[in-house]
Design a protein around this motif. Structure first.
Motif, mmCIF file in Angstrom:
data_model
loop_
_atom_site.group_PDB
_atom_site.id
_atom_site.type_symbol
_atom_site.label_atom_id
_atom_site.label_comp_id
_atom_site.label_asym_id
_atom_site.label_seq_id
_atom_site.Cartn_x
_atom_site.Cartn_y
_atom_site.Cartn_z
ATOM 1 N N VAL A 64 -36.689 123.389 81.057
ATOM 2 C CA VAL A 64 -35.203 124.583 81.299
ATOM 3 C C VAL A 64 -33.573 124.106 80.206
ATOM 4 C CG1 VAL A 64 -33.840 124.581 83.077
ATOM 5 C CG2 VAL A 64 -35.748 124.548 83.669
ATOM 6 N N ARG A 65 -33.714 122.559 79.652
ATOM 7 C CA ARG A 65 -32.917 122.614 79.337
ATOM 8 C C ARG A 65 -33.412 122.590 77.792
ATOM 9 N NH1 ARG A 65 -34.456 117.738 82.102
ATOM 10 N NH2 ARG A 65 -35.014 116.348 80.716
ATOM 11 N N GLY A 66 -34.602 122.910 77.080
ATOM 12 C CA GLY A 66 -34.906 123.463 76.326
ATOM 13 C C GLY A 66 -35.397 122.655 74.933
ATOM 14 N N GLU A 67 -35.512 121.617 75.776
ATOM 15 C CA GLU A 67 -36.773 120.558 75.115
ATOM 16 C C GLU A 67 -38.090 120.227 74.867
ATOM 17 O OE1 GLU A 67 -32.914 117.571 76.977
ATOM 18 O OE2 GLU A 67 -35.039 116.737 77.359
ATOM 19 N N VAL A 68 -38.612 120.963 75.339
ATOM 20 C CA VAL A 68 -39.615 121.227 75.597
ATOM 21 C C VAL A 68 -40.456 122.572 75.253
ATOM 22 C CG1 VAL A 68 -40.698 118.703 75.734
ATOM 23 C CG2 VAL A 68 -40.615 120.994 77.294
ATOM 24 N N LYS A 69 -41.413 123.390 74.532
ATOM 25 C CA LYS A 69 -41.927 124.172 74.513
ATOM 26 C C LYS A 69 -42.673 124.716 76.260
ATOM 27 C CE LYS A 69 -42.180 124.924 70.135
ATOM 28 N NZ LYS A 69 -42.905 124.537 68.874
ATOM 29 N N MET A 70 -43.033 126.178 76.393
ATOM 30 C CA MET A 70 -43.332 126.556 77.542
ATOM 31 C C MET A 70 -44.794 126.071 77.303
ATOM 32 S SD MET A 70 -46.169 128.737 78.525
ATOM 33 C CE MET A 70 -46.225 129.922 76.867
ATOM 34 N N THR A 71 -45.327 126.007 76.906
ATOM 35 C CA THR A 71 -47.070 125.446 76.401
ATOM 36 C C THR A 71 -46.966 124.368 76.823
ATOM 37 O OG1 THR A 71 -46.517 125.022 74.056
ATOM 38 C CG2 THR A 71 -47.815 127.121 74.364
ATOM 39 N N GLN A 72 -45.853 122.921 76.358
ATOM 40 C CA GLN A 72 -46.642 121.873 76.315
ATOM 41 C C GLN A 72 -45.803 121.495 77.706
ATOM 42 O OE1 GLN A 72 -42.802 121.211 73.383
ATOM 43 N NE2 GLN A 72 -43.863 118.573 73.082
#
Length: 171
Positions: A64-72
């Protein structure tokens, strides 16, 4: 099976042909993470050295914070589900709740999976004869956490999928 055969376009992002906004997708992920975290102790007390479910919840929030990708986030959710496989009862359901929360980044409709498994965990952890009441309390707690922007969507989704979610949303 907690996902319907036909996907509700309200739970499919706009970029994939549905009507779900990115901000509402994020709210669903945060709500699912809260539901899973609320019962996480039931897993951690049984498996104190296994951090996979907690990591799935953290990855959902990091997505949600943009710190990891969806795949992660999705992979972390899968690892949390792996933590559940050899367990039974409340600990198993709590790990599955965390796994479902991690998967919301990939498919928004997993939001109900996190909630349903959390309710099942609360039921399983309750003293003999008190499971249904504990499940209703957990369900009501979850509803109290719903952000207004997604409240009606989630409540309607609960009505529509209650039968395939073990009827846990009768609260």
């Amino acid at each position: 099976m907690i996902l319907p055969k036909v996907r509700d376009p309200r739970l499919v992002t706009i970029r994939r042909g549905g009507t779900l906004t990115g901000s509402d997708h994020h709210l669903l992920a945060l709500w699912a993470a809260s539901c899973a975290e609320h019962v996480l102790e039931l897993f951690e007390s049984a498996q104190p050295d296994d951090t996979r479910p907690r990591q799935a919840i953290e990855h959902a929030r990091a997505w949600v914070r943009g710190e990891v990708k969806m795949t992660q986030a999705r992979a972390a959710g899968g690892h949390a589900m792996g933590a559940a496989r050899n367990l039974r009862g409340a600990a198993r359901h709590a790990a599955y709740a965390a796994g479902q929360a991690g998967a919301v980044a990939h498919v928004a409709a997993h939001e109900l999976g996190a909630a349903a498994y959390a309710i099942r965990a609360a039921r399983a952890a309750a003293p003999e004869g008190e499971g249904e009441a504990a499940g209703r309390l957990e369900c009501q707690w979850q509803r109290d956490q719903l952000p207004e922007a997604i409240r009606e969507l989630v409540l309607d989704d609960q009505r529509l999928r209650n039968d395939i979610c073990w009827s846990v949303f009768d609260c």
